[in-house]
Motif scaffolding. Sequence first.
Motif, PDB file in Angstrom:
ATOM      1  N   ALA A  18       0.820  -1.210   0.000  1.00  0.00           N
ATOM      2  CA  ALA A  18       0.000   0.000   0.000  1.00  0.00           C
ATOM      3  C   ALA A  18       0.853   1.259   0.000  1.00  0.00           C
ATOM      4  CB  ALA A  18      -0.929  -0.003   1.216  1.00  0.00           C
ATOM      5  N   LEU A  19       1.875   1.291   0.833  1.00  0.00           N
ATOM      6  CA  LEU A  19       2.630   2.522   1.060  1.00  0.00           C
ATOM      7  C   LEU A  19       4.081   2.358   0.605  1.00  0.00           C
ATOM      8  CD1 LEU A  19       1.303   3.495   4.603  1.00  0.00           C
ATOM      9  CD2 LEU A  19       0.536   4.367   2.386  1.00  0.00           C
ATOM     10  N   PHE A  20       4.494   3.196  -0.317  1.00  0.00           N
ATOM     11  CA  PHE A  20       5.891   3.188  -0.752  1.00  0.00           C
ATOM     12  C   PHE A  20       6.811   3.585   0.395  1.00  0.00           C
ATOM     13  CE2 PHE A  20       9.480   5.409  -2.978  1.00  0.00           C
ATOM     14  CZ  PHE A  20      10.050   4.262  -3.499  1.00  0.00           C
ATOM     15  N   SER A  21       6.341   4.435   1.289  1.00  0.00           N
ATOM     16  CA  SER A  21       7.158   4.841   2.440  1.00  0.00           C
ATOM     17  C   SER A  21       7.494   3.646   3.327  1.00  0.00           C
ATOM     18  CB  SER A  21       6.435   5.917   3.255  1.00  0.00           C
ATOM     19  OG  SER A  21       5.150   5.475   3.653  1.00  0.00           O
ATOM     20  N   VAL A  22       6.560   2.721   3.460  1.00  0.00           N
ATOM     21  CA  VAL A  22       6.829   1.521   4.256  1.00  0.00           C
ATOM     22  C   VAL A  22       7.780   0.597   3.507  1.00  0.00           C
ATOM     23  CG1 VAL A  22       5.784  -0.473   5.402  1.00  0.00           C
ATOM     24  CG2 VAL A  22       4.614   1.733   5.432  1.00  0.00           C
ATOM     25  N   ARG A  23       7.648   0.546   2.186  1.00  0.00           N
ATOM     26  CA  ARG A  23       8.600  -0.247   1.388  1.00  0.00           C
ATOM     27  C   ARG A  23      10.018   0.287   1.556  1.00  0.00           C
ATOM     28  NH1 ARG A  23       7.961  -4.993  -0.980  1.00  0.00           N
ATOM     29  NH2 ARG A  23       6.054  -4.287  -2.009  1.00  0.00           N
ATOM     30  N   VAL A  24      10.169   1.612   1.526  1.00  0.00           N
ATOM     31  CA  VAL A  24      11.496   2.203   1.699  1.00  0.00           C
ATOM     32  C   VAL A  24      12.008   1.922   3.106  1.00  0.00           C
ATOM     33  CG1 VAL A  24      12.726   4.399   1.894  1.00  0.00           C
ATOM     34  CG2 VAL A  24      11.288   3.950  -0.095  1.00  0.00           C
ATOM     35  N   HIS A  84       1.494   2.330  -6.423  1.00  0.00           N
ATOM     36  CA  HIS A  84       0.935   2.904  -5.200  1.00  0.00           C
ATOM     37  C   HIS A  84      -0.135   3.963  -5.486  1.00  0.00           C
ATOM     38  CE1 HIS A  84       3.788   0.750  -2.675  1.00  0.00           C
ATOM     39  NE2 HIS A  84       4.703   1.035  -3.585  1.00  0.00           N
ATOM     40  N   LEU A  85      -0.457   4.166  -6.731  1.00  0.00           N
ATOM     41  CA  LEU A  85      -1.532   5.102  -7.060  1.00  0.00           C
ATOM     42  C   LEU A  85      -2.873   4.482  -6.672  1.00  0.00           C
ATOM     43  CD1 LEU A  85      -0.382   6.305 -10.601  1.00  0.00           C
ATOM     44  CD2 LEU A  85      -0.220   7.573  -8.445  1.00  0.00           C
ATOM     45  N   GLY A  86      -3.686   5.240  -5.952  1.00  0.00           N
ATOM     46  CA  GLY A  86      -5.018   4.778  -5.598  1.00  0.00           C
ATOM     47  C   GLY A  86      -5.096   3.867  -4.393  1.00  0.00           C
ATOM     48  N   VAL A  87      -3.960   3.524  -3.762  1.00  0.00           N
ATOM     49  CA  VAL A  87      -4.010   2.614  -2.609  1.00  0.00           C
ATOM     50  C   VAL A  87      -3.503   3.270  -1.326  1.00  0.00           C
ATOM     51  CG1 VAL A  87      -3.839   0.543  -4.033  1.00  0.00           C
ATOM     52  CG2 VAL A  87      -1.750   1.630  -3.177  1.00  0.00           C
ATOM     53  N   THR A  88      -3.053   4.510  -1.409  1.00  0.00           N
ATOM     54  CA  THR A  88      -2.538   5.191  -0.218  1.00  0.00           C
ATOM     55  C   THR A  88      -3.618   5.983   0.518  1.00  0.00           C
ATOM     56  OG1 THR A  88      -1.926   7.169  -1.472  1.00  0.00           O
ATOM     57  CG2 THR A  88      -0.276   5.424  -1.306  1.00  0.00           C
ATOM     58  N   ASP A 142       2.945  10.179   0.218  1.00  0.00           N
ATOM     59  CA  ASP A 142       3.581   8.917   0.589  1.00  0.00           C
ATOM     60  C   ASP A 142       4.983   8.845   0.009  1.00  0.00           C
ATOM     61  OD1 ASP A 142       3.825   6.169   1.435  1.00  0.00           O
ATOM     62  OD2 ASP A 142       3.342   5.587  -0.619  1.00  0.00           O
ATOM     63  N   GLN A 143       5.130   9.266  -1.223  1.00  0.00           N
ATOM     64  CA  GLN A 143       6.444   9.262  -1.880  1.00  0.00           C
ATOM     65  C   GLN A 143       7.403  10.234  -1.196  1.00  0.00           C
ATOM     66  OE1 GLN A 143       6.577   9.092  -6.296  1.00  0.00           O
ATOM     67  NE2 GLN A 143       7.671  11.046  -6.117  1.00  0.00           N
ATOM     68  N   GLN A 144       6.911  11.404  -0.820  1.00  0.00           N
ATOM     69  CA  GLN A 144       7.752  12.378  -0.126  1.00  0.00           C
ATOM     70  C   GLN A 144       8.197  11.844   1.232  1.00  0.00           C
ATOM     71  OE1 GLN A 144       4.958  15.610  -0.256  1.00  0.00           O
ATOM     72  NE2 GLN A 144       5.822  16.486  -2.126  1.00  0.00           N
ATOM     73  N   LEU A 145       7.304  11.173   1.937  1.00  0.00           N
ATOM     74  CA  LEU A 145       7.669  10.553   3.220  1.00  0.00           C
ATOM     75  C   LEU A 145       8.737   9.492   3.007  1.00  0.00           C
ATOM     76  CD1 LEU A 145       7.274  10.151   6.250  1.00  0.00           C
ATOM     77  CD2 LEU A 145       5.324   8.652   5.720  1.00  0.00           C
ATOM     78  N   ALA A 146       8.601   8.714   1.938  1.00  0.00           N
ATOM     79  CA  ALA A 146       9.602   7.690   1.618  1.00  0.00           C
ATOM     80  C   ALA A 146      10.961   8.325   1.395  1.00  0.00           C
ATOM     81  CB  ALA A 146       9.168   6.900   0.389  1.00  0.00           C
ATOM     82  N   GLY A 147      10.982   9.432   0.651  1.00  0.00           N
ATOM     83  CA  GLY A 147      12.246  10.112   0.405  1.00  0.00           C
ATOM     84  C   GLY A 147      12.888  10.627   1.676  1.00  0.00           C
ATOM     85  N   LEU A 148      12.073  11.149   2.571  1.00  0.00           N
ATOM     86  CA  LEU A 148      12.610  11.644   3.845  1.00  0.00           C
ATOM     87  C   LEU A 148      13.182  10.505   4.684  1.00  0.00           C
ATOM     88  CD1 LEU A 148       9.893  14.285   4.806  1.00  0.00           C
ATOM     89  CD2 LEU A 148      12.244  14.735   4.065  1.00  0.00           C
TER      90      LEU A 148
END
Length: 253
Positions: free
Chosen positions: A76-82, A200-204, A214-220
């Motif tokens: 669901a979340l790219f931030s969690v993947r990162v 991750h489009l449509g699932v966050t 979500d992507q910005q959180l992943a980058g941080l």
Amino acid sequence: MVEPYCGAAPLPAELISRWNFDPALLAVLGGAGLLHIWALRDEAPLGQNRRAVLAATGWALLVILLVSPLCALTSALFSVRVAHHVVLVAGVAPLLALSLPRRLRAAWIGRTMGAAFIIHTILLWFWHAPAPYAAALADPRIFWAMELSLLGSAMLLWMAVLSPFARIGATLAILLGSVVQMGLLGAVITFARAPLYAAHLGVTAPWGLSALQDQQLAGLIMWVPASIPYLAAALALVASRLGRPVTADESVR
């Protein structure tokens, strides 16, 4: 659309039930973990064996990453993947590297530091590019290629960095280089003006984030928390060298 290895993106209400009880995964984690700890039995009693504790911790982290509901949440979340990848390369990898039996820790590994750094950096950037990342989520075989290559290359890097034969100057340069390259990758992800990861489009949204947030959180996460283990290792290395006499061999390095 093909489901990721960890399954379709979960809703918050169902996350707690989304454990991954893949029999093959459980067999590999259990068997490899037990063999690893068993291989350390001759160094000291297991209850007093520092390497065995490190090994058990590393394998326990792998169980959390791949078996617990966190595995499903990465869909669901790219931030969690990162965050998953950060724990894999900066948590599990050094723990397993430090806990390898002495007979497997080759003395020459410290001389391969530069190559290990380059290989790991290339793989880290490659697997976080949109196309390879999408391929990994679409095919379990590519997913495992991503996971194993990131973990394996990170272990080689940490084995080189932690080798007692490594020169302190080169070691510090590699650790700081790791901080810089991960920070650059984090910055690229953070400052992208549009979502880069179609999976991750449509699932966050159920998790209170847009795909871009979500992507910005992943980058941080990649930018700041990911650097902490490398900086801590550099500080620990400097402290250990300051706390003991310099040998004649080290003085000419």
